[in-house]
Write an enzyme that holds these catalytic residues in place. Structure first.
Site, short mmCIF file in Angstrom:
data_model
loop_
_atom_site.label_atom_id
_atom_site.label_comp_id
_atom_site.label_asym_id
_atom_site.label_seq_id
_atom_site.Cartn_x
_atom_site.Cartn_y
_atom_site.Cartn_z
N THR A 183 50.97 46.42 -16.88
CA THR A 183 50.29 46.37 -18.17
C THR A 183 48.79 46.32 -17.91
O THR A 183 48.35 45.72 -16.94
CB THR A 183 50.77 45.16 -19.01
N GLU A 330 55.14 41.59 -20.93
CA GLU A 330 55.50 40.33 -20.25
C GLU A 330 56.75 39.70 -20.86
O GLU A 330 57.22 38.66 -20.40
CB GLU A 330 54.34 39.33 -20.36
N LYS A 441 43.98 49.32 -28.97
CA LYS A 441 45.30 49.95 -28.80
C LYS A 441 45.36 51.25 -29.60
O LYS A 441 45.39 51.23 -30.82
CB LYS A 441 46.42 49.01 -29.20
N TRP A 446 46.79 51.20 -24.23
CA TRP A 446 45.64 50.30 -24.17
C TRP A 446 44.38 50.99 -23.65
O TRP A 446 44.44 51.82 -22.75
CB TRP A 446 45.94 49.13 -23.23
#
Ligand code: AMP
Length: 544
Positions: A183, A330, A441, A446
């Site tokens: 990420t 996550e 975003k 991202w």
């Protein structure tokens, strides 16, 4: 302690695959191929090929815990890797092909991918970075027309040489790692979340619960969310667990193709970011009488906030139920789902809509709390007080893979700090109000404000630069760069854009630059992004 007398049964992907083989061999998996034709086969074919892949990976020398990267859209070969890699004992590392080549080589090296499984349509992406890596074997999906480039292996040849009889379902401890997703961080390099077999098995069961997505064998599931975005929100794993028909859209994510897939395959549940479903709504609105989506029972929207108007329009104009969900890399990723409880279903329609537009309440085994950043106290569930959302549960990360970085994202008592600023109401429904992470975003991807700011401030004419997210109808958010020039210096929008080009993926480049006298700052000299966002509230990009 008096221990319960229950078998110590491990929750693993081999067990899920064996179940699919035993019970669902007849069920179909459909893929939209690059030429838009449909590839069809059954779970029996899928399981057989996943087993062959596991045998082949062993032959290539992949040992327990070693990573195998994938670079592919949603297709049947990718699904084979979803199971074939973890059942071989390896770790499935899905890679986002939209990242900049520097991030791609960084991620592949950091993960220490030994093998890369790459779709034939992504050769250009592969070539942009793989020579910078230590990958031992590159295997190409669907490259049937040409011989694969020198030094690479054809996936079909690899499977043809593998003997399914050599495969035996392994017994793993459920804590063994099965999958890895990176990420993007605000600063620093992308960080990896490493999922265990147990986390994936439990997350899959959760997805099947009636109060969440209620996935079942009679469903046909179309994940428009890419398989390189947090395992397509876990849907390929969950669909295989329950034996649902799977419809893989390939790289065709335009409204016309999505609608065609939904209609033709009688899809019952689909999932994706708002950027995908806004044009789908527009296309349906244009000729509602020409489409029959009556099979579709749920459209799951997440990744960014689903606008209330979108939820309402789908229901009122097309009878489609949008379910808003929230999650994170996550969190494997699902944390909250906005399905209404019996109590809320008694409210008038417009009040129900207010709840549907929130991100929902926690799914079973996910616990939530929100903390006031100034007082460090937990905020009351009064629908008003805002705080940073913290979570814990059996599919939430406990730390990042192979790095000390990001330790501050975990509390002393082991909860994960999401960086999302929320209010929570008395029913446990969260409402995401802001983001503590300095990120934009755009279309589900991202963009790091801080990285753009640092690059801009490296320009000789720039004194200060701050990048903020501006709401955007098509992409959810787009970056605006707010720049203070050094005294006596000049730079135009074109100069700055040119300065950034090449160092960042194209979609990262700001949509506009605004030149101002001073950026508001805190007492400690940090940019006050909140004040800046207020200053540019309602900002319209010239061509948006
Ligand atoms: P990722 O790890 O890329 O899946 O991104 C997770 C982040 O996306 C969350 O922390 C939120 O900031 C944002 N996000 C995910 N789902 C939603 C949603 N339904 N509404 C608003 N933001 C969301």
């Amino acid at each position: 302690m008096l221990e319960g007398l229950i078998q110590d049964y491990q929750l693993t992907l081999p067990t899920m695959l064996r179940r699919a083989e035993t019970l669902y061999g007849y069920r179909e998996i459909v893929t939209r191929k690059p030429d838009k034709s449909f590839h069809r086969y059954t779970y029996a074919d899928f399981v057989s090929r996943a087993k062959k892949l596991a045998v082949a990976l062993k032959r290539l020398g992949v040992e327990s815990g070693e990573r195998v990267g994938t670079l592919a859209p949603n297709n049947y070969q990718h699904l084979e890797a979803y199971f074939g890699v973890p059942v071989s004992g390896g770790v499935l590392h899905t890679i986002n092909p939209r990242l900049h080549e520097d991030d791609l080589s960084y991620i592949v090296n950091h993960a220490e991918d030994k093998v890369l499984l790459v779709d034939g349509t992504l050769m250009e992406v592969l070539e942009s970075f793989w020579e910078e890596t230590n990958v031992k074997h590159v295997v190409i999906f669907d490259h049937s027309e040409d011989p694969v480039p020198n030094g690479m292996t054809s996936y079909e040849e690899l499977l043809a040489d593998a003997d399914e009889e050599e495969f035996a379902y392994p017994e793993f401890p459920e804590k063994q790692a099965a999958a890895l997703c990176y990420t993007s961080g605000t600063t620093g390099r992308p960080k990896g979340s490493l999922y265990s077999h147990r986390a994936i098995a439990l997350h899959s069961m959760m997805v099947a619960l009636g109060n969440t997505l209620a996935l079942r064998e009679t469903d046909c599931v179309l994940p428009v969310v890419p398989m390189y975005h947090v395992n397509a929100w876990g849907l390929p794993f969950a669909s295989t667990l329950v034996g649902a028909k799977q419809m893989m859209p390939g790289a065709h994510l335009d409204a016309y193709s999505v609608i065609e897939n939904l209609e033709q395959e009688k899809v019952t549940l689909t999932a994706g970011v708002p950027t995908v479903y806004i044009p789908v709504l527009e296309a349906l609105d244009e000729e509602p009488e020409n489409h029959d989506l009556s099979a579709l029972r749920s459209m799951i929207i997440g990744g960014s906030a689903a606008p209330k108007g979108l939820i309402q329009a789908y229901k009122e104009r097309h009878g489609i139920d949008v379910i808003h969900a929230w999650g994170m890399t996550e969190m494997s990723p699902i944390g909250t789902v906005s399905t209404l409880t019996s109590e809320l279903l008694e409210l008038p329609e417009d009040e129900q809509l207010d709840y549907r537009a929130k991100q929902g309440y926690p799914v079973p085994f996910i616990e939530i709390r929100a903390r006031d950043e100034d007082t460090d106290e937990f905020v009351p569930w009064d629908d008003e007080t805002m705080g940073e959302l913290e979570v814990r549960g059996p599919w939430v990360a406990s730390s990042y893979f192979n790095t000390e970085e990001g330790a501050e994202d975990f509390t002393e008592d082991g909860w994960f700090k999401t960086g999302d600023i929320v209010s929570i109401d008395e029913h446990g429904f969260i409402n995401i109000q802001d983001r503590d992470k300095d990120l934009v975003k755009s279309g589900g991807e991202w963009i790091s404000s801080v990285q753009l700011e640092n690059a801009l401030m490296a320009h000789e004419a720039v004194a200060e630069a701050a990048v903020i997210a501006i709401p955007h109808e098509k992409w959810d958010e787009r970056p605006l760069a707010v720049v203070v020039l050094k005294e006596g210096q000049e730079a135009t929008t074109e100069d700055l854009q040119k300065h950034l080009q090449g160092d960042f993926a194209k979609f990262w480049l700001p949509d506009a630059y605004e030149f101002i006298e001073e950026i508001p700052k805190t007492a400690t000299g940090k940019f006050r992004k909140l004040a800046l966002r207020e200053q540019f509230e309602g900002y319209q990009f010239a061509q948006s």
